[in-house]
Structures are given as structure tokens and as C-alpha cells.
Design a protein around this motif. Structure first.
Motif, PDB file in Angstrom:
ATOM      1  N   UNK A  63       7.966 105.549 -49.007  1.00 27.00           N
ATOM      2  CA  UNK A  63       7.616 104.139 -48.945  1.00 27.00           C
ATOM      3  C   UNK A  63       6.129 104.043 -48.642  1.00 27.00           C
ATOM      4  N   UNK A  64       5.570 102.903 -48.963  1.00 28.98           N
ATOM      5  CA  UNK A  64       4.145 102.676 -48.752  1.00 28.98           C
ATOM      6  C   UNK A  64       3.969 101.532 -47.775  1.00 28.98           C
ATOM      7  N   UNK A  65       3.150 101.791 -46.748  1.00 30.24           N
ATOM      8  CA  UNK A  65       2.941 100.742 -45.742  1.00 30.24           C
ATOM      9  C   UNK A  65       1.451 100.621 -45.450  1.00 30.24           C
ATOM     10  N   UNK A  68      -2.006 100.772 -43.867  1.00 29.67           N
ATOM     11  CA  UNK A  68      -2.565 101.637 -42.830  1.00 29.67           C
ATOM     12  C   UNK A  68      -3.099 100.790 -41.682  1.00 29.67           C
ATOM     13  N   UNK A 123      -3.836 110.921 -53.875  1.00 30.21           N
ATOM     14  CA  UNK A 123      -3.947 110.078 -55.061  1.00 30.21           C
ATOM     15  C   UNK A 123      -4.890 110.693 -56.083  1.00 30.21           C
ATOM     16  N   UNK A 124      -5.972 111.273 -55.580  1.00 29.28           N
ATOM     17  CA  UNK A 124      -6.948 111.895 -56.484  1.00 29.28           C
ATOM     18  C   UNK A 124      -6.308 113.067 -57.230  1.00 29.28           C
ATOM     19  N   UNK A 173     -10.367 103.071 -54.963  1.00 32.60           N
ATOM     20  CA  UNK A 173      -8.972 103.269 -55.354  1.00 32.60           C
ATOM     21  C   UNK A 173      -8.025 103.297 -54.163  1.00 32.60           C
ATOM     22  N   UNK A 174      -6.783 103.025 -54.445  1.00 31.66           N
ATOM     23  CA  UNK A 174      -5.712 103.097 -53.453  1.00 31.66           C
ATOM     24  C   UNK A 174      -4.412 103.425 -54.185  1.00 31.66           C
ATOM     25  N   UNK A 175      -3.358 103.695 -53.413  1.00 36.28           N
ATOM     26  CA  UNK A 175      -2.072 103.980 -54.035  1.00 36.28           C
ATOM     27  C   UNK A 175      -1.649 102.752 -54.854  1.00 36.28           C
ATOM     28  N   UNK A 193     -11.675 106.182 -46.392  1.00 39.30           N
ATOM     29  CA  UNK A 193     -11.341 106.350 -47.814  1.00 39.30           C
ATOM     30  C   UNK A 193     -12.326 105.530 -48.636  1.00 39.30           C
ATOM     31  N   UNK A 198      -4.268 111.309 -41.907  1.00 39.32           N
ATOM     32  CA  UNK A 198      -3.418 110.960 -43.040  1.00 39.32           C
ATOM     33  C   UNK A 198      -4.053 109.952 -43.986  1.00 39.32           C
ATOM     34  N   UNK A 199      -5.039 109.188 -43.480  1.00 43.32           N
ATOM     35  CA  UNK A 199      -5.714 108.250 -44.377  1.00 43.32           C
ATOM     36  C   UNK A 199      -6.526 109.013 -45.429  1.00 43.32           C
ATOM     37  N   UNK A 200      -7.307 109.998 -44.943  1.00 43.14           N
ATOM     38  CA  UNK A 200      -8.089 110.797 -45.894  1.00 43.14           C
ATOM     39  C   UNK A 200      -7.176 111.627 -46.786  1.00 43.14           C
ATOM     40  N   UNK A 212      -4.246 110.866 -47.741  1.00 40.83           N
ATOM     41  CA  UNK A 212      -3.669 109.972 -48.741  1.00 40.83           C
ATOM     42  C   UNK A 212      -4.616 109.798 -49.925  1.00 40.83           C
ATOM     43  N   UNK A 213      -5.907 109.623 -49.625  1.00 37.69           N
ATOM     44  CA  UNK A 213      -6.861 109.415 -50.724  1.00 37.69           C
ATOM     45  C   UNK A 213      -6.989 110.689 -51.563  1.00 37.69           C
ATOM     46  N   UNK A 214      -6.834 111.852 -50.927  1.00 40.71           N
ATOM     47  CA  UNK A 214      -6.864 113.113 -51.666  1.00 40.71           C
ATOM     48  C   UNK A 214      -5.615 113.267 -52.529  1.00 40.71           C
ATOM     49  N   UNK A 231      -5.027  99.022 -48.047  1.00 44.52           N
ATOM     50  CA  UNK A 231      -4.917 100.474 -48.154  1.00 44.52           C
ATOM     51  C   UNK A 231      -3.579 100.916 -47.563  1.00 44.52           C
ATOM     52  N   UNK A 232      -2.916 101.846 -48.262  1.00 39.77           N
ATOM     53  CA  UNK A 232      -1.539 102.184 -47.890  1.00 39.77           C
ATOM     54  C   UNK A 232      -1.396 103.620 -47.396  1.00 39.77           C
ATOM     55  N   UNK A 233      -0.518 103.779 -46.421  1.00 39.61           N
ATOM     56  CA  UNK A 233      -0.067 105.110 -46.028  1.00 39.61           C
ATOM     57  C   UNK A 233       1.211 105.395 -46.810  1.00 39.61           C
ATOM     58  N   UNK A 234       1.357 106.664 -47.203  1.00 38.98           N
ATOM     59  CA  UNK A 234       2.572 107.060 -47.911  1.00 38.98           C
ATOM     60  C   UNK A 234       3.475 107.729 -46.876  1.00 38.98           C
ATOM     61  N   UNK A 250     -12.899 111.470 -52.535  1.00 35.65           N
ATOM     62  CA  UNK A 250     -12.024 110.332 -52.310  1.00 35.65           C
ATOM     63  C   UNK A 250     -12.236 109.700 -50.937  1.00 35.65           C
TER      64      UNK A 250
END
Lengths: 360, 296, 189
Positions: free
Chosen positions: B266-268, B270, A343-344, B238-240, B192, A335-337, A339-341, B253-256, B173
Motif C-alpha cells: 500500500x502507499x501512504x 510520507x 521508483x528509479x 517524480x513520485x510513486x 527526494x 525509507x524516503x530516499x 523509495x525514490x531509488x 510523496x508516498x511511502x511504499x 533520485x
């Protein structure tokens, strides 16, 4: 209220407990014993030994039971166990001409010294479900004949005497060990054979089949296929000679391939070779075809770009433990990767929309 | 917990001594040539390829009985694979474990670099699926090895430039390629690109293990690591565009997280240790509740 | 075999070699820092650190070159018994051990191949003094600059010029070790 997922350890323990229950199945049904698996699911045991690279029918039976019949999972168990074993020595090369054969056939000669021995084969069975087996019927005893002692010479040896097949000079150099050195390309033939003999049966089968359909055709005949037991001997330095320490069952296939000659080699028959633990006939034949296809360079043949001619492709993708691990790892959290996708993609979409609006 | 090595069933840290020596030699050569991928005879581990076997072998070769190990996956200590690997080393090496980045001496990670700055004396071990940064441009190992030898990285620049031409920015990314000490282009593992700036000039030793692909590489402390870019399109981490909803952190860095069917999110953080540490220190985010209330 | 050859190895190899490796790793990753290598008692003239480094890194799959005074029956027997490494000439060595002057000429040692720079020798250099002072070191592993009492400067500069090829060094004195990988830039102060 969002609470981060906790309790991974308990989830894992519970999953394992459930898995153990599932493996056992209905407790009202008698539990499988290892001798039952070893004796009655012998071909599964053989495949696990061959691709696990460890000749031990009892351990292979245990692995199959533990893996609930998933043979790749069983092979994985054997491989992981194998790497922990100390290496006490190296045997001398086995002599397959001294094999006590259960089965030995040649497709290139009607009869030959040592004889054709059909052995216990599915070949001419009619593939009709045998409902008597469901009723646990005892199999009738097979006819017996005295064993014919003495060596069983290789068919390719007869051709070799006439100079009709390429010479395969004996090489006493110790081959590199695929499990102890990182694979490096180009790989020589001993290394390629090691990779193929433990490679996934399905993958090797499909590669071999593709050569037959024209993707790197090698015009193979089964010069000889033999299955049986051979003695394993080890040099004991204190004794000054080799002693037998046990025996292994092997399947050996030598193909004789039509060859019109090339820029570097005269017209003659060439060889493909397969040697696999246990009764593993399909694998041994497939192995010999893939071996022959990979030899295009040393025989001065053209590379037509067929997958089975591509050593890098075959060797990097034939191992089912590597393949299944990497394939299945995509179910791990990413989910980290992701997430970055996300956003992109959102950013690129926003920019594209802005440009579109500006254009309108 | 049964310590398997004490019962004699397995050696300390699972691997036999000869295997550990082989891995240790590869690590040292990796340290001596930063960013270069050293081939090593990866062993079959009792966990699947692709699940951290390279990282596990590197960690096993580095661990001492006095270590305090932290294992994270996606930045979190409690993800199942992190739990499984941590348990493996508790059983086979008997080492202490921790979730606190500052207390750890060895940190094995998949996909993240902790937010808390690392310090001297720490080792970070990255799990690497595909160590070759050029692999998706050129599938053949024989070719990519030659490209590294000749420092022939034009293909990578072409790919990045094509991204800019098509999308207006570099469309990578994560696993964003870097150049180490001006010589080798290196895959930083699928972190990331937000984490890329932490790779360079880091006080800790960074080791990378790819088990299936049989490669080990390293970034020593205080090493120059530059994310590939162009003068007119500089690299950005970059990040959210949010703050953490639990701890209020602005720079992590955030998880969605999707919280309902209506698309609420919500964003928390990681990095779970970082977030918990902030909340324990009294920071509260948009949806957070003060720790004193006994709720996360 | 000399009678003492059987003595002086690790008593608890898995734990002791793990600690020793961490010392070597820290030394190689942070040139100019000194670390302790202990736990074994190699025969004279080897320093404890040199013996421990060899026990930790070498085995039957690596070749070892013993130079000068280190190439004596006591050390050869000890290496053969505890490590099992084949003893070879300088050109074939994975590891070479000796005093700096005995390791010369240095161009005999493997510096790796352009496509496999890792296939290079590691020199374990016995020195009489080892201190964090002397020539200036910069490069990977070093924040700003470090200093190390190197036996000379020119040879290390020549080695750095080969980067990414080159040999890597561990300097040993008593129970202390320092690392000097090929990546370090060495300058006179």
C-alpha cells in the motif's frame, strides 16, 4: 489494517531502561566502583582521556562504566561533556624535560644521561594468561628505589648539539584550536598534531604501520619514549608569574628519522613527534610516525601517494567520534530516499525491458 | 518534564552563548551568500554525528522561548530520531512543540520538505550529512572549494550527462543538486527530488546544518533555486504513480509499505501531519477508513 | 572606564540575544523589512538596535571597528566590558559600527576571499530615518520588489557587483533594524 508506527517515545524510554539493566548485569555480582575502574583499568581510562581530550581520570572512569566498556562510546560521552565546559584560561606549555618519569627508553643509544628506565611495561612479559588473577591473588610488592630528582634531558637535544638533527625552533605563537575553529587545509603542524593526538588509536596505529611497510616509509627510530607526570602551570595576571595548578600524566615519543636530504634540506636526521595524555605508548609511537609522514612537503620529500602522507585523508578520517556517528547513522530510517531509488530502478528496468522486447 | 536549563544544568537551548554567536554569524553569512557553504566550528553534541548534530546546532542558535518546534524524520513526527531531537529541545529550551506544519515556527527536518506550503515567519532547518554536492565526484575538499570559487561545475554536468547516455535519464533520485541564484551549486540534503521544486521561491527561511562536516548554508525566502538539468532532458519531480491509500491525496510523496508475504503493498503519505489533516477533513483513500470510525 | 560602561547590557542574555538574533536573521533574510531589536541600553550615540546587534553577534573572538562619533570613550568602554571585542581599524574589522558617512571610504572593509566569501565585514550603519520606502530592492529574500530608505544607491550597487564577495549591512535607527546583504540589487526609483 495498516496503522502507521506510533509510540516512538515510549519505545525509546523502554530501550533506555533495558539498557540500564543490561549495563548493570547480574545484580548478584558486586557493582563496579569508579575507583576500581580508575585504578585497575587504567589504560582504558587513559585512552578515553586521550581521545576525549580531557584529563580527568574520574570522569573517564564514569564514562567507561556508563558505556559498558565500549571505549569509543565512553570517549563520546567525555567529548560531549567537554564542549560544555567554560574555558577559564590557557596553561603555559608543559615542559616535558622536567617530567617525573616512570618510564624512559631510547632505542638509539645504549645509555644516556638520565638513564634508561624500563618502568611498568608489558614489553617483556610472556603473554601467558595468569590464572592467579582469576583467583584474585594479591600481586607481590615491586622493588623500590629512590627517585632521581632533576631534569631528564631529551635525546634529540644531544643530536641537536652536533647539528645532526633538524632544528626545531621554539615558536611562541598561539596555535589554532581544532575544537574552536573549523578544520581548514592545508593544516599546519600544530593543528595536525592536535587531530592525531585525539584521533582513533586503531586508525593512527594502522596508518603508522603502513608507513613501516613502505607506504611512505620514514625510517623511524624511537629516539626516546618517556612516560610520567608533568606540572601544569598557568600565568596569573594578578601575580605576574605562573603558578602550578596541577599535574598531568603524559606519554611523549620522539622519533629520529634517517634522511638523506632533499632538494631543500641537507642530509640530517629529522623528527616525528607524539604526545598523548596518560600511559598511551602505542598511540604516542604511532602518532610520531604519522606526524613524520605528513611532513613530506616541508622537508621537500616526494609525495608517493601513500595514505599516511595525505593530510586531508588522515585528518578527515582519524576521529572515531565523527566516524562512528556517520557509520552508524545508516541504520536510521532512510525509507524516503530508498523509495525514490526503488521508483528509479523500476523505471529503468521497465525501459530496458521494453527496449529488449523491441529488439527481439 | 524537567527543563534542564531552568535547573541551571545547561544554558537555554543547550549551547553556550559564545557558541551560539559563532553559529549565528555563520548563518547570517550563509543568508548573505545563498548556497555557499560557510565553515563553522561545529561542537560535539550529546548525540552522534550523522544523527542531526548540524541541524540541532542551527536550531539551537535560532530558537526563542516563544517558538513552536516541529521535528520530522522521513516526513514523520513520530520516527524515533525525530522524537529524540524534539525531546532534547523540550528539555533544554522548554519550547512548545507541535506536529502541525502550519502551527510550527521552526521545523527541523531530515529527508523531507512538508507538503503543506510554508509561510513567512517560519524557519526550516535541514539536517545535512554531506553538504558538498561535488563530493562524490571529487573527494578532496581542497579541490571542491576551488571548483566553487571558479564556478567550475563542468564535472557535475558530465556526470549527469553520462547518466542520460547510459540510462536515458538522470539517475539521481534524491539529494539532487540545485543551483542557487545562478551562482552556487548546492546539495539540498537527501530529500527526494520530488521535493526539489519546493526549495525555490519558498516563503520560509531555509537553513542547512552539517555538523560533522562543519558547514552551514542557507536559502533565503523567495530565492531562485534550479534543479540541474539539460534542455532535452528537463528535470522532473517524480513520485510513486499512486494515490495515498489512507487519505487519497494525489500529489503527495508516498511511502511504499509491504503488507504481507505475497507482495501486497500500500502507499501512504510520507508526511504524517499532511495525511492526518486530510483524513480529519473527511478524505478517504482506497484502504482508508473514515476518521469518524475511530480508526486510522 | 566610564562609570556607565557597566550598565546597559542584556539582563537575561540567552533569551534576549535569541530574540535579537531572530530579528537580525529576519532582517537579513528579507531585505526591506523592518524589525525591532530591544533589550539593552547602549551609551550615546549608539541606537538601541545597533547596541543590541553588537551584543548579539560580537564577542572576544570578533574584531569591531567604531567609526566617527561611535568611536568615543563611553562606547569603547561599553564594548570592551560587555562584548570584550578587540577594537581595530576598518581593514581588520569583522563588524564596523558608525554613521554611513563615517564608514567611508568603504573599500577599506573586508569583502571576503574568492574561496571564502564569508570572511567579510558586516557594517552596522546608523541612520536617521529607516522606512520601507525609497530605492527599489530585488534579489534573494524579496518577493517581487521591496523598498528601503538607503543613505545612497551607488555604493550598494558597487558592492553587489562584487558578488559573491562584498560586505553585508544592518541599518539601525532607534530600536529598528533592516538588513541589506550583498546579494540585494539596489536601484533608484
Amino acid at each position: 489494517m495498516y496503522v502507521a508506527v506510533k509510540g516512538g517515545e515510549r519505545a525509546i524510554d523502554n530501550a533506555h531502561a533495558w539498557l540500564a539493566e543490561e549495563r548493570r548485569g547480574d545484580p548478584a555480582v558486586a557493582e563496579l566502583t569508579l575507583p576500581q575502574i580508575r585504578e585497575q583499568l587504567k589504560l582504558a581510562v587513559n585512552r578515553v582521556m586521550a581521545e576525549g581530550s580531557l584529563f580527568d581520570p574520574d570522569l573517564a572512569a564514569l564514562a567507561i562504566k556508563q558505556a559498558r566498556g565500549d571505549l569509543i562510546e565512553a570517549i563520546f560521552l567525555i567529548r560531549a561533556y567537554r564542549t560544555t565546559l567554560p574555558r577559564l584560561g590557557t596553561s603555559v606549555p608543559v615542559d616535558t624535560a622536567q617530567m617525573a618519569v616512570d618510564r624512559r627508553i631510547s632505542a638509539t643509544f645504549k645509555d644516556l644521561p638520565g638513564g634508561q628506565v624500563l618502568g611498568p611495561t608489558f614489553d617483556y612479559t610472556h603473554r601467558l594468561l595468569d590464572f592467579a588473577l582469576a583467583a584474585e591473588g594479591e600481586a607481590p610488592a615491586a622493588a623500590k628505589a629512590p627517585a632521581t630528582p632533576g631534569p631528564v634531558p631529551h635525546v634529540t637535544g644531544f643530536l641537536n648539539r652536533d647539528g645532526l638533527i633538524e632544528e626545531e625552533p621554539r615558536d611562541d605563537a598561539t596555535p589554532a584550536d581544532l575544537t574552536r575553529t573549523p578544520l581548514e587545509l592545508p593544516a599546519d603542524r600544530p593543528l595536525r598534531l592536535q587531530a592525531i593526538t585525539r584521533g582513533d588509536e586503531g586508525f593512527i596505529l594502522s596508518m603508522a604501520y603502513s608507513t613501516q611497510r613502505g607506504y611512505g616509509r620514514t625510517h623511524a627510530f624511537v629516539g626516546e619514549l618517556r612516560i610520567g607526570r608533568v606540572a601544569v602551570e598557568m600565568d596569573i595576571p594578578e601575580l605576574g608569574f605562573a603558578v602550578e595548578i596541577g599535574e598531568v600524566e603524559l606519554t611523549e615519543c620522539e622519533t629520529v628519522n634517517q634522511f638523506k636530504g632533499s632538494k631543500t634540506e641537507p642530509p640530517q636526521f629529522t623528527r616525528g613527534y607524539g604526545l598523548v595524555f596518560g600511559k598511551t605508548e602505542r598511540k604516542a609511537i604511532a602518532m610520531s610516525l604519522v606526524d613524520r609522514a605528513l611532513r613530506w612537503k616541508e622537508l621537500g620529500e616526494d609525495n608517493i601517494g601513500a595514505p599516511a602522507q595525505d593530510a586531508e585523508f588522515v585528518l578527515y578520517h582519524c576521529d572515531n567520534i565523527q566516524a562512528t556517528g556517520f557509520l552508524e547513522h545508516i541504520k536510521l530510517p532512510h525509507y524516503v530516499d530508498f523509495q525514490s531509488e526503488l521508483e528509479l530502478v523500476r523505471r529503468l528496468r521497465a525501459e530496458a525491458m521494453t527496449m529488449q522486447e523491441a529488439a527481439e | 518534564m524537567t527543563e534542564l536549563f531552568e535547573t541551571g544544568a545547561y544554558n537555554f537551548a543547550y549551547l553556550d552563548e559564545q557558541t551560539k554567536r559563532m553559529i549565528r554569524r555563520a548563518i547570517l553569512k550563509g543568508v548573505a551568500v545563498p548556497g555557499y557553504q560557510v565553515p563553522f566550528a561545529s561542537r560535539e553534541m550529546p548525540m552522534p554525528y550523522g544523527w542531526g548534530t548540524g541541524g540541532v546546532q542551527v536550531t539551537a542558535a535560532c530558537l526563542v522561548p516563544e517558538d513552536r518546534l516541529k521535528v520530522i524524520d522521513q516526513g514523520a513526527d513520530d520516527t524515533t530520531n525525530a522524537v529524540s531531537i524534539r525531546k532534547f529541545f523540550q528539555r533544554t529550551a522548554g519550547v512548545a512543540v507541535t506536529e502541525a506544519t502550519i502551527e510550527a515556527t521552526v521545523i527541523q527536518t531530515r529527508h523531507r520538505i512538508p507538503e503543506t506550503p510554508l509561510r513567512e515567519g517560519q524557519i526550516v532547518v535541514y539536517q545535512v550529512p554531506i553538504p558538498e554536492p561535488l563530493r562524490f565526484l571529487e573527494p578532496r575538499e581542497t579541490e571542491t572549494r576551488k571548483m566553487h570559487e571558479l564556478e567550475e561545475y563542468g564535472l557535475m554536468h558530465v556526470k549527469l550527462y553520462e547518466d542520460i547516455a547510459r540510462h536515458g535519464e538522470i539517475a539521481t533520485s534524491y539529494a539532487y543538486p540545485v543551483k542557487v541564484e545562478g551562482r552556487y551549486v548546492m546539495d539540498p540534503s537527501p530529500i527526494p527530488k520530488f521535493d526539489n521544486p519546493k526549495l525555490g521561491d519558498n516563503a520560509a527561511i531555509q537553513l542547512f546544518g552539517a555538523g560533522r562536516e562543519q558547514r552551514i548554508y542557507a536559502v533565503p525566502p523567495y530565492t531562485r533555486v534550479v534543479s540541474l538539468d539539460f534542455d532535452d532532458h528537463p528535470f522532473t519531480a517524480s513520485k510513486a504513480p499512486h494515490d495515498c491509500d489512507l487519505c487519497g491525496a494525489k500529489g503527495s510523496y508516498l511511502d511504499e509499505v509491504i503488507t504481507d508475504d505475497a507482495g501486497s503493498r500500500m502507499y501512504v503519505c510520507s508526511d504524517t501531519d499532511f495525511c492526518a489533516g486530510r483524513r480529519a477533513a473527511g478524505h478517504v483513500g482506497r484502504l482508508g477508513v473514515a476518521m469518524a470510525d475511530g480508526s486510522a | 572606564m566610564t562609570p556607565d560602561a557597566l550598565m546597559g547590557g542584556f539582563a537575561a542574555a540567552p533569551q534576549q540575544s535569541a530574540r535579537a538574533f531572530r530579528g537580525v536573521l529576519e532582517a537579513m533574510a528579507r531585505p526591506g523589512t523592518l524589525h525591532l531589536l530591544e533589550g539593552a541600553a547602549p551609551p550615546a550615540p549608539l541606537s538601541v538596535a545597533a547596541g543590541v546587534a553588537l551584543l548579539t553577534l560580537a564577542d572576544g573572538t570578533t574584531s569591531v571597528h567604531l567609526a566617527g562619533a561611535a568611536n568615543c570613550p563611553a562606547v569603547r568602554d561599553w564594548v570592551t566590558f560587555h562584548i570584550g571585542a578587540p577594537l581595530v581599524r576598518a581593514e581588520d574589522a569583522d563588524f564596523a559600527l558608525g554613521r554611513w558617512e563615517d564608514l567611508h571610504p568603504l573599500n577599506r572593509f573586508r569583502i571576503g576571499l574568492p574561496d571564502y566569501p564569508d570572511r567579510s565585514a558586516t557594517l552596522i550603519v546608523e541612520v536617521d530615518r529607516l522606512k520601507a520606502q525609497g530605492p527599489r530592492l530585488t534579489g534573494p529574500g524579496i518577493k517581487d520588489a521591496a523598498h528601503l530608505s538607503l543613505p545612497e544607491v551607488a555604493a550598494f550597487r558597487a558592492n553587489r557587483a562584487l558578488f559573491p564577495l562584498g560586505f553585508d549591512c544592518l541599518l539601525t535607527c532607534g530600536a529598528r533594524v533592516a538588513g541589506l546583504p550583498r546579494s540585494t540589487i539596489v536601484e533608484d526609483v
